[in-house]
Scaffold this motif. Structure first.
Motif, mmCIF file in Angstrom:
data_model
loop_
_atom_site.group_PDB
_atom_site.id
_atom_site.type_symbol
_atom_site.label_atom_id
_atom_site.label_comp_id
_atom_site.label_asym_id
_atom_site.label_seq_id
_atom_site.Cartn_x
_atom_site.Cartn_y
_atom_site.Cartn_z
ATOM 1 N N CYS A 94 0.837 -1.210 0.000
ATOM 2 C CA CYS A 94 0.000 0.000 0.000
ATOM 3 C C CYS A 94 0.865 1.251 0.000
ATOM 4 C CB CYS A 94 -0.945 0.004 1.200
ATOM 5 S SG CYS A 94 -0.185 0.585 2.737
ATOM 6 N N GLY A 95 2.092 1.129 0.486
ATOM 7 C CA GLY A 95 3.047 2.237 0.434
ATOM 8 C C GLY A 95 3.028 3.169 1.628
ATOM 9 N N CYS A 131 1.308 -4.226 5.895
ATOM 10 C CA CYS A 131 1.268 -5.114 4.730
ATOM 11 C C CYS A 131 2.313 -6.233 4.820
ATOM 12 C CB CYS A 131 1.506 -4.324 3.454
ATOM 13 S SG CYS A 131 0.299 -3.021 3.177
ATOM 14 N N THR A 133 5.820 -6.160 4.560
ATOM 15 C CA THR A 133 6.856 -6.143 3.516
ATOM 16 C C THR A 133 8.262 -6.349 4.082
ATOM 17 O OG1 THR A 133 7.081 -3.722 3.670
ATOM 18 C CG2 THR A 133 5.494 -4.575 2.067
HETATM 19 S S1 FES Z 1 3.406 -1.184 2.585
HETATM 20 FE FE1 FES Z 1 1.430 -1.005 3.495
HETATM 21 S S2 FES Z 1 1.851 -0.484 5.533
HETATM 22 FE FE2 FES Z 1 3.763 -0.976 4.728
#
Ligand code: FES
Ligand code: FES
Length: 156
Positions: A94-95, A131, A133
């Protein structure tokens, strides 16, 4: 009046010294790359560099940065090895957490150009990613530091 450097440029802001630095960056200076997550210093989304050290801008009163150098995600050049590595490793989902993650990674590599997995986990432990990552973040940091990633690891 609070005077400080942001991404190499002098800024003067007329706000109460106890205003969180994060609000000043986003609302007064328009630097919205730095994100608000928890507001309590717990998630790392708001990480910036203050005099070269990664700090949580949500719990840093702007009065504390008087005369200091602040660098935000916008101040990291697009061709910086960490930004390039993030893209090459396709780290983001999601970034939302990623600006803070990158700021912590840049600070880590500046102090330790070839970190171990343990160094990375320790330096990045204050940056949460909903997310998940973490595995790609670790690989991207190894790649940016020129070190081959090892397989496995607890935060993948
Ligand atoms: S990429 Fe979504 S919260 Fe870290
Ligand atoms: S928003 Fe600052 S640490 Fe979470």
């Amino acid at each position: 009046m609070i005077v400080f450097l942001v991404n190499g440029k002098e800024q003067r802001v007329d706000v109460s010294p106890d205003t969180p630095l994060l609000w000043v960056l986003r609302d007064k200076l328009g630097l919205t790359g730095t994100k608000y997550g928890c507001g309590e210093g717990l998630c790392g989304a708001c990480t910036v560099h203050i005099d070269g050290r990664p700090e949580r801008s949500c719990i840093t009163p702007v009065g504390d940065v008087q005369g200091k150098k602040v660098v935000t995600i916008e101040g990291i050049p697009e061709n910086h090895p960490v930004k390039k590595s993030w893209l090459a490793q396709d780290v983001s989902q999601c970034g939302y957490c990623q600006p803070g993650q990158i700021m912590s990674a840049v600070a880590l590599l500046a102090s330790k150009p070839s970190p171990t997995d343990a160094d990375i986990d320790s330096a990045m432990s204050g940056n949460l990613c909903r997310c998940g990552t973490y595995g790609r973040i670790r690989r991207a940091i190894h790649a940016a530091g020129g070190r081959r990633a090892r397989k496995g690891g607890s935060r993948s």
